[in-house]
Scaffold this motif. Sequence first.
Motif, PDB file in Angstrom:
ATOM      1  N   VAL A   1     -43.879 -27.312  51.064  1.00 56.95           N
ATOM      2  CA  VAL A   1     -43.855 -28.774  50.936  1.00 56.95           C
ATOM      3  C   VAL A   1     -44.288 -29.189  49.539  1.00 56.95           C
ATOM      4  O   VAL A   1     -43.662 -30.046  48.891  1.00 56.95           O
ATOM      5  CB  VAL A   1     -44.764 -29.415  52.003  1.00 56.95           C
ATOM      6  CG1 VAL A   1     -45.017 -30.890  51.682  1.00 56.95           C
ATOM      7  CG2 VAL A   1     -44.123 -29.304  53.383  1.00 56.95           C
ATOM      8  N   ARG A   2     -45.349 -28.568  49.030  1.00 60.11           N
ATOM      9  CA  ARG A   2     -45.860 -28.946  47.707  1.00 60.11           C
ATOM     10  C   ARG A   2     -44.876 -28.574  46.599  1.00 60.11           C
ATOM     11  O   ARG A   2     -44.647 -29.357  45.667  1.00 60.11           O
ATOM     12  CB  ARG A   2     -47.223 -28.292  47.472  1.00 60.11           C
ATOM     13  CG  ARG A   2     -48.349 -28.944  48.262  1.00 60.11           C
ATOM     14  CD  ARG A   2     -49.705 -28.425  47.831  1.00 60.11           C
ATOM     15  NE  ARG A   2     -49.963 -27.106  48.400  1.00 60.11           N
ATOM     16  CZ  ARG A   2     -50.523 -26.908  49.587  1.00 60.11           C
ATOM     17  NH1 ARG A   2     -50.883 -27.943  50.335  1.00 60.11           N
ATOM     18  NH2 ARG A   2     -50.743 -25.687  50.037  1.00 60.11           N
ATOM     19  N   THR A   3     -44.295 -27.363  46.676  1.00 57.29           N
ATOM     20  CA  THR A   3     -43.349 -26.981  45.630  1.00 57.29           C
ATOM     21  C   THR A   3     -42.048 -27.771  45.719  1.00 57.29           C
ATOM     22  O   THR A   3     -41.410 -28.058  44.704  1.00 57.29           O
ATOM     23  CB  THR A   3     -43.035 -25.479  45.710  1.00 57.29           C
ATOM     24  OG1 THR A   3     -42.566 -25.144  47.020  1.00 57.29           O
ATOM     25  CG2 THR A   3     -44.276 -24.647  45.401  1.00 57.29           C
ATOM     26  N   THR A   4     -41.639 -28.160  46.946  1.00 63.25           N
ATOM     27  CA  THR A   4     -40.426 -28.957  47.104  1.00 63.25           C
ATOM     28  C   THR A   4     -40.595 -30.347  46.506  1.00 63.25           C
ATOM     29  O   THR A   4     -39.632 -30.924  45.973  1.00 63.25           O
ATOM     30  CB  THR A   4     -40.034 -29.057  48.584  1.00 63.25           C
ATOM     31  OG1 THR A   4     -39.818 -27.744  49.109  1.00 63.25           O
ATOM     32  CG2 THR A   4     -38.761 -29.874  48.766  1.00 63.25           C
ATOM     33  N   LEU A   5     -41.798 -30.901  46.584  1.00 64.20           N
ATOM     34  CA  LEU A   5     -42.048 -32.204  45.965  1.00 64.20           C
ATOM     35  C   LEU A   5     -41.681 -32.180  44.482  1.00 64.20           C
ATOM     36  O   LEU A   5     -41.076 -33.119  43.961  1.00 64.20           O
ATOM     37  CB  LEU A   5     -43.525 -32.584  46.119  1.00 64.20           C
ATOM     38  CG  LEU A   5     -43.964 -33.124  47.484  1.00 64.20           C
ATOM     39  CD1 LEU A   5     -45.478 -33.279  47.529  1.00 64.20           C
ATOM     40  CD2 LEU A   5     -43.288 -34.451  47.775  1.00 64.20           C
ATOM     41  N   VAL A   6     -42.010 -31.073  43.820  1.00 62.14           N
ATOM     42  CA  VAL A   6     -41.730 -30.972  42.388  1.00 62.14           C
ATOM     43  C   VAL A   6     -40.269 -30.625  42.142  1.00 62.14           C
ATOM     44  O   VAL A   6     -39.582 -31.281  41.345  1.00 62.14           O
ATOM     45  CB  VAL A   6     -42.649 -29.913  41.737  1.00 62.14           C
ATOM     46  CG1 VAL A   6     -42.362 -29.805  40.242  1.00 62.14           C
ATOM     47  CG2 VAL A   6     -44.113 -30.280  41.965  1.00 62.14           C
ATOM     48  N   SER A   7     -39.758 -29.594  42.835  1.00 60.08           N
ATOM     49  CA  SER A   7     -38.400 -29.126  42.551  1.00 60.08           C
ATOM     50  C   SER A   7     -37.349 -30.159  42.927  1.00 60.08           C
ATOM     51  O   SER A   7     -36.396 -30.398  42.171  1.00 60.08           O
ATOM     52  CB  SER A   7     -38.137 -27.802  43.282  1.00 60.08           C
ATOM     53  OG  SER A   7     -38.231 -27.985  44.687  1.00 60.08           O
ATOM     54  N   HIS A   8     -37.487 -30.792  44.087  1.00 60.28           N
ATOM     55  CA  HIS A   8     -36.482 -31.781  44.492  1.00 60.28           C
ATOM     56  C   HIS A   8     -36.575 -33.039  43.635  1.00 60.28           C
ATOM     57  O   HIS A   8     -35.538 -33.625  43.272  1.00 60.28           O
ATOM     58  CB  HIS A   8     -36.670 -32.139  45.963  1.00 60.28           C
ATOM     59  CG  HIS A   8     -35.555 -32.971  46.525  1.00 60.28           C
ATOM     60  ND1 HIS A   8     -34.296 -32.472  46.740  1.00 60.28           N
ATOM     61  CD2 HIS A   8     -35.501 -34.276  46.889  1.00 60.28           C
ATOM     62  CE1 HIS A   8     -33.513 -33.409  47.226  1.00 60.28           C
ATOM     63  NE2 HIS A   8     -34.221 -34.524  47.322  1.00 60.28           N
TER      64      HIS A   8
ATOM     65  N   ALA B   1     -39.581 -30.310  30.864  1.00 63.43           N
ATOM     66  CA  ALA B   1     -39.576 -29.020  31.549  1.00 63.43           C
ATOM     67  C   ALA B   1     -40.983 -28.439  31.638  1.00 63.43           C
ATOM     68  O   ALA B   1     -41.360 -27.840  32.655  1.00 63.43           O
ATOM     69  CB  ALA B   1     -38.648 -28.038  30.828  1.00 63.43           C
ATOM     70  N   ALA B   2     -41.776 -28.578  30.581  1.00 66.45           N
ATOM     71  CA  ALA B   2     -43.152 -28.076  30.608  1.00 66.45           C
ATOM     72  C   ALA B   2     -43.962 -28.798  31.685  1.00 66.45           C
ATOM     73  O   ALA B   2     -44.782 -28.175  32.383  1.00 66.45           O
ATOM     74  CB  ALA B   2     -43.796 -28.260  29.238  1.00 66.45           C
ATOM     75  N   LEU B   3     -43.723 -30.087  31.838  1.00 62.11           N
ATOM     76  CA  LEU B   3     -44.435 -30.863  32.851  1.00 62.11           C
ATOM     77  C   LEU B   3     -44.091 -30.380  34.263  1.00 62.11           C
ATOM     78  O   LEU B   3     -44.985 -30.137  35.086  1.00 62.11           O
ATOM     79  CB  LEU B   3     -44.084 -32.344  32.698  1.00 62.11           C
ATOM     80  CG  LEU B   3     -44.705 -33.291  33.726  1.00 62.11           C
ATOM     81  CD1 LEU B   3     -46.214 -33.315  33.592  1.00 62.11           C
ATOM     82  CD2 LEU B   3     -44.135 -34.702  33.564  1.00 62.11           C
ATOM     83  N   THR B   4     -42.804 -30.222  34.560  1.00 61.36           N
ATOM     84  CA  THR B   4     -42.403 -29.824  35.913  1.00 61.36           C
ATOM     85  C   THR B   4     -42.784 -28.376  36.212  1.00 61.36           C
ATOM     86  O   THR B   4     -43.213 -28.058  37.320  1.00 61.36           O
ATOM     87  CB  THR B   4     -40.887 -30.011  36.088  1.00 61.36           C
ATOM     88  OG1 THR B   4     -40.195 -29.331  35.031  1.00 61.36           O
ATOM     89  CG2 THR B   4     -40.519 -31.475  36.045  1.00 61.36           C
ATOM     90  N   THR B   5     -42.639 -27.488  35.227  1.00 59.48           N
ATOM     91  CA  THR B   5     -43.001 -26.087  35.449  1.00 59.48           C
ATOM     92  C   THR B   5     -44.499 -25.950  35.676  1.00 59.48           C
ATOM     93  O   THR B   5     -44.949 -25.218  36.578  1.00 59.48           O
ATOM     94  CB  THR B   5     -42.570 -25.223  34.249  1.00 59.48           C
ATOM     95  OG1 THR B   5     -41.154 -25.327  34.083  1.00 59.48           O
ATOM     96  CG2 THR B   5     -42.936 -23.767  34.477  1.00 59.48           C
ATOM     97  N   GLY B   6     -45.288 -26.630  34.858  1.00 61.45           N
ATOM     98  CA  GLY B   6     -46.731 -26.586  35.056  1.00 61.45           C
ATOM     99  C   GLY B   6     -47.133 -27.130  36.417  1.00 61.45           C
ATOM    100  O   GLY B   6     -48.040 -26.593  37.068  1.00 61.45           O
ATOM    101  N   ALA B   7     -46.440 -28.167  36.877  1.00 59.60           N
ATOM    102  CA  ALA B   7     -46.766 -28.760  38.176  1.00 59.60           C
ATOM    103  C   ALA B   7     -46.475 -27.793  39.312  1.00 59.60           C
ATOM    104  O   ALA B   7     -47.284 -27.642  40.241  1.00 59.60           O
ATOM    105  CB  ALA B   7     -45.970 -30.050  38.368  1.00 59.60           C
ATOM    106  N   VAL B   8     -45.339 -27.089  39.272  1.00 59.88           N
ATOM    107  CA  VAL B   8     -44.994 -26.191  40.375  1.00 59.88           C
ATOM    108  C   VAL B   8     -45.902 -24.959  40.386  1.00 59.88           C
ATOM    109  O   VAL B   8     -46.266 -24.440  41.452  1.00 59.88           O
ATOM    110  CB  VAL B   8     -43.507 -25.785  40.312  1.00 59.88           C
ATOM    111  CG1 VAL B   8     -43.260 -24.687  39.295  1.00 59.88           C
ATOM    112  CG2 VAL B   8     -43.012 -25.331  41.678  1.00 59.88           C
ATOM    113  N   VAL B   9     -46.296 -24.467  39.220  1.00 60.98           N
ATOM    114  CA  VAL B   9     -47.227 -23.339  39.169  1.00 60.98           C
ATOM    115  C   VAL B   9     -48.580 -23.756  39.731  1.00 60.98           C
ATOM    116  O   VAL B   9     -49.245 -22.989  40.439  1.00 60.98           O
ATOM    117  CB  VAL B   9     -47.366 -22.822  37.720  1.00 60.98           C
ATOM    118  CG1 VAL B   9     -48.498 -21.817  37.616  1.00 60.98           C
ATOM    119  CG2 VAL B   9     -46.060 -22.190  37.256  1.00 60.98           C
TER     120      VAL B   9
END
Length: 342
Positions: free
Chosen positions: A253-260, A181-189
């Motif tokens: 597009v960038r945030t969707t790459l992480v969330s999806h 979760a820390a990895l994905t949250t940091g990536a989207v921020v």
Amino acid sequence: MGFWSGRSAWIPWALIALLVVCVVAQLLVQYRLNIWNRDFFNALELREGREILQQTYLLPALAAGSIGLAVLAVWGRMSFQRSWRKWLTTKLLALWLSNENYRRLDDGPGEPQLAEYRIAEDARIATDAPIDLLVGLLSSLLTAATFVVVLWTVGGSLKIDGFGTSLELPGYLVFASIAYAALTTGAVVLVGSRMAHVIERKNQAESELKFAVTHLRSLPRAAPPVEDGQDASVNLALAEVIRQWRHLCGQHVRTTLVSHGNTLLAPLVGLILCVPQYINGTMSLGEVTQAAAAFAAVQGAFNWLVDNYPRLAEWASSASRVGVLLFGLDMLRSPEVGTEAS
């Protein structure tokens, strides 16, 4: 503060209490479904027909309870949003119309306020988003607290043998879920850090386009007719809208790459992490599916920011624009402004 106090304040407080009850009750149903997941697959593995039948009968009742709570929560949430928007829009209109502020507001320096758009659209988003975000955050916190316990209990400890030593990792599924979760949250921020600013510029461009189009109707009848695509102000406003939407598209597009990617991978990561325990015989098939479902639930809770970052950015932008409008109206009432105007 005016919305949360006064004679009618009991309505939003009652709706908030209803939503909290719905969140807690929904969490209990989800926890029971998690246990159902374990019991059903254990019975399936052991080929216990009677137990499978009992679990099959139980599922519709749990599903009906979850659906009913979801419907009640939607009614409570939208009733709250409707009340808050009505209160805020009424106050903004009263301030905007008093003392002919609607005539004087855009006479000062800086970009035009275009209060019509802010009152109609930004006030809607500023009152819609907070209750969705807060209810979702409360649900995520309670879900994380509940299913972390499930992960710790069901997952147990992972034994790693190598180089003549044996290492035991207690609650390894919990720590794995936190790290993931820390990895994905940091990536989207990181990839969406400019989204709030881009949305604010897009909203300003949209309001200027609406103003330019509306202005055409106020032209005197004696003015030459405006042919299709010949008005320079409309063309410039449209070009700016398209430019800002292009910037917003890049942010999404960038945030969707992480969330999806997280939506696809989180359940599979949970299953893969349970494989060693299943092979060692310390986990049954039902416990594997229970742990995988709990892992996905914890990821959904921990990644609240990942899933809601665009909505949070949109709310921050609209709340800022409403605040700028209120500040501009306050400035019109200040003695200095009154003296300059006279």
